[in-house]
Design a protein around this motif. Structure first.
Motif, short mmCIF file in Angstrom:
data_model
loop_
_atom_site.label_atom_id
_atom_site.label_comp_id
_atom_site.label_asym_id
_atom_site.label_seq_id
_atom_site.Cartn_x
_atom_site.Cartn_y
_atom_site.Cartn_z
N ARG A 64 0.84 -1.52 -0.02
CA ARG A 64 0.00 -0.30 -0.07
C ARG A 64 0.47 1.63 -0.04
NH1 ARG A 64 -2.44 -1.43 5.35
NH2 ARG A 64 -1.83 -0.30 5.83
N ALA A 65 0.48 1.69 -0.75
CA ALA A 65 1.38 3.31 -0.69
C ALA A 65 0.11 4.71 -0.95
CB ALA A 65 2.03 3.53 -2.42
N ARG A 66 1.22 5.85 -0.47
CA ARG A 66 0.05 7.12 0.26
C ARG A 66 0.89 8.51 -0.79
NH1 ARG A 66 -2.78 8.87 6.00
NH2 ARG A 66 -2.89 6.69 5.18
N LEU A 67 0.06 8.70 -1.63
CA LEU A 67 1.52 9.85 -2.43
C LEU A 67 0.02 10.86 -1.54
CD1 LEU A 67 3.37 11.18 -4.61
CD2 LEU A 67 1.81 11.53 -5.92
N VAL A 68 1.01 11.84 -0.86
CA VAL A 68 0.17 13.08 -0.90
C VAL A 68 1.30 14.60 -1.42
CG1 VAL A 68 -0.43 15.11 1.73
CG2 VAL A 68 0.15 12.17 1.53
N GLY A 69 0.26 15.57 -1.44
CA GLY A 69 0.73 16.83 -2.17
C GLY A 69 0.60 18.12 -1.99
N TYR A 70 0.95 18.69 -0.98
CA TYR A 70 0.59 20.08 -0.14
C TYR A 70 0.66 20.77 -1.13
CZ TYR A 70 1.16 17.49 4.54
OH TYR A 70 1.07 17.28 5.73
N GLY A 71 -0.24 20.58 -1.60
CA GLY A 71 -0.26 22.72 -1.98
C GLY A 71 -1.26 22.06 -3.76
N VAL A 72 -1.70 20.68 -3.79
CA VAL A 72 -2.18 20.52 -5.18
C VAL A 72 -3.58 21.16 -5.08
CG1 VAL A 72 -2.89 18.39 -6.62
CG2 VAL A 72 -1.32 18.40 -5.20
N PRO A 73 -4.37 21.58 -4.23
CA PRO A 73 -5.74 22.27 -4.22
C PRO A 73 -5.52 22.80 -4.70
CG PRO A 73 -5.23 20.20 -2.49
CD PRO A 73 -4.55 20.57 -3.37
N ALA A 74 -4.55 24.26 -4.43
CA ALA A 74 -4.77 25.32 -4.83
C ALA A 74 -3.90 25.21 -5.80
CB ALA A 74 -3.36 25.93 -3.68
N LEU A 75 -2.90 24.38 -6.45
CA LEU A 75 -3.08 24.41 -8.15
C LEU A 75 -4.06 24.20 -8.56
CD1 LEU A 75 0.79 22.68 -7.67
CD2 LEU A 75 -0.14 24.91 -7.62
N TYR A 76 -5.15 22.84 -8.33
CA TYR A 76 -5.88 23.55 -9.69
C TYR A 76 -6.97 24.39 -9.19
CZ TYR A 76 -5.58 17.98 -10.77
OH TYR A 76 -4.89 16.55 -10.76
N GLY A 77 -7.06 24.89 -7.74
CA GLY A 77 -7.71 26.20 -7.33
C GLY A 77 -7.68 27.33 -8.49
N GLU A 78 -5.96 27.77 -8.77
CA GLU A 78 -5.50 28.03 -9.98
C GLU A 78 -5.89 27.65 -11.23
OE1 GLU A 78 -1.56 28.65 -8.82
OE2 GLU A 78 -1.75 29.12 -6.68
N ARG A 79 -5.51 27.06 -11.34
CA ARG A 79 -6.20 26.40 -12.61
C ARG A 79 -8.16 26.10 -12.84
NH1 ARG A 79 -4.93 25.32 -18.00
NH2 ARG A 79 -6.17 23.53 -19.01
N LEU A 80 -8.59 25.60 -12.52
CA LEU A 80 -9.95 26.99 -12.36
C LEU A 80 -10.04 27.94 -11.94
CD1 LEU A 80 -11.69 24.09 -9.77
CD2 LEU A 80 -11.57 23.91 -12.37
N ASP A 81 -9.59 28.06 -12.09
CA ASP A 81 -9.95 30.26 -11.94
C ASP A 81 -9.32 30.63 -13.74
OD1 ASP A 81 -10.93 30.45 -9.57
OD2 ASP A 81 -9.47 31.45 -8.24
N TYR A 82 -8.46 30.31 -14.11
CA TYR A 82 -7.94 30.74 -14.99
C TYR A 82 -8.39 29.92 -15.78
CZ TYR A 82 -4.39 30.75 -18.81
OH TYR A 82 -4.82 30.92 -20.30
N VAL A 83 -9.01 29.27 -16.25
CA VAL A 83 -9.74 28.16 -17.19
C VAL A 83 -11.64 29.72 -17.24
CG1 VAL A 83 -11.09 26.91 -17.89
CG2 VAL A 83 -9.11 26.32 -16.93
N GLY A 84 -11.98 30.07 -15.49
CA GLY A 84 -12.94 30.41 -15.59
C GLY A 84 -12.75 31.73 -16.36
N ARG A 85 -11.30 32.34 -15.74
CA ARG A 85 -11.20 33.94 -17.02
C ARG A 85 -10.60 33.79 -18.31
NH1 ARG A 85 -7.11 35.17 -12.40
NH2 ARG A 85 -6.01 33.35 -13.48
N ARG A 86 -10.69 32.66 -18.99
CA ARG A 86 -9.95 32.65 -20.30
C ARG A 86 -11.90 32.35 -21.00
NH1 ARG A 86 -7.18 27.87 -22.59
NH2 ARG A 86 -7.15 28.79 -24.33
N THR A 87 -12.34 31.89 -20.64
CA THR A 87 -14.10 30.96 -20.74
C THR A 87 -15.44 32.55 -21.13
OG1 THR A 87 -13.82 29.44 -20.25
CG2 THR A 87 -16.03 29.55 -20.88
N ALA A 88 -14.55 33.64 -19.92
CA ALA A 88 -15.62 34.55 -19.53
C ALA A 88 -15.01 35.86 -20.73
CB ALA A 88 -15.34 34.93 -18.22
N ALA A 89 -13.60 35.57 -21.14
CA ALA A 89 -13.01 36.55 -22.32
C ALA A 89 -13.52 36.68 -23.57
CB ALA A 89 -11.83 36.67 -21.56
N ARG A 90 -14.14 34.80 -23.89
CA ARG A 90 -14.71 35.17 -25.16
C ARG A 90 -15.34 35.61 -25.26
NH1 ARG A 90 -12.45 28.85 -25.97
NH2 ARG A 90 -10.46 28.91 -26.00
N PRO A 91 -15.59 36.02 -26.55
CA PRO A 91 -16.75 36.85 -26.91
C PRO A 91 -18.30 35.74 -27.13
CG PRO A 91 -15.36 37.60 -28.41
CD PRO A 91 -14.72 36.62 -27.58
#
Length: 168
Positions: A141-168
């Motif tokens: 059994r193994a466990r991979l723990v990534g500290y800061g990963v949820p924040a990285l996903y949050g930044e990615r979602l914010d970036y995609v959301g801004r890009r989608t909102a900027a399209r006409p």
């Protein structure tokens, strides 16, 4: 007659302390002499005393010990295999499980870790500060723990959301 070969040595040491002792406490001198001869040893195992039988370990205990040993072996070899991977990895074996803790700087680093461990599209749990992926690695059994990963996903979602909102 006793089976302990140290009885005679102990008796001579006690007699010498009582007869030839220089202090007013012959019992203390006898004890110090026995200690000097190595006859007063502390046993950390209560079953090691003569006349005591050690119970056979249960099958579950034997299996758990084997799992812990295998996890320790996998953790030791993993340290050498992950040299150069991103995110300051820390590898340990805890409770029969290999734990790999990383601090990735990007989602690409996180994906690289998941690929290296063969995790693929495994389900991950977020604690808010870290992402935890449970898997099997090296047969344990193994466990991979990534500290800061949820924040990285949050930044990615914010970036995609801004890009989608900027399209006409």
């Amino acid at each position: 007659m006793t089976a302990n070969p140290n009885i005679e040595r102990a008796a001579r040491a006690i007699a010498a302390a009582v007869v030839h002792g220089t202090s007013g406490d012959p019992a203390l001198e006898a004890a110090q002499q026995l200690d000097k001869l190595g006859l007063l040893t502390q046993s950390t195992d209560p079953f090691s005393t003569p006349g005591r039988n050690r119970p056979a370990p249960s099958p579950a205990a034997v299996a758990a010990l084997d799992q812990c040993r295998r996890a320790k072996g996998v953790a030791d070899t993993t340290r050498a295999q992950i040299d150069g991977m991103p995110g300051e990895p820390d590898v340990s074996a805890v409770g029969g499980e290999v734990r790999i803790v990383v601090h990735p700087e990007s989602l690409a680093d996180w994906k690289q870790w998941m690929h290296a461990l063969g995790v693929g599209d495994a389900r991950a749990d977020s604690t808010g500060a870290a992402m935890t992926v449970r898997c099997t690695y090296g047969g344990v059994r193994a466990r991979l723990v990534g500290y800061g990963v949820p924040a990285l996903y949050g930044e990615r979602l914010d970036y995609v959301g801004r890009r989608t909102a900027a399209r006409p």
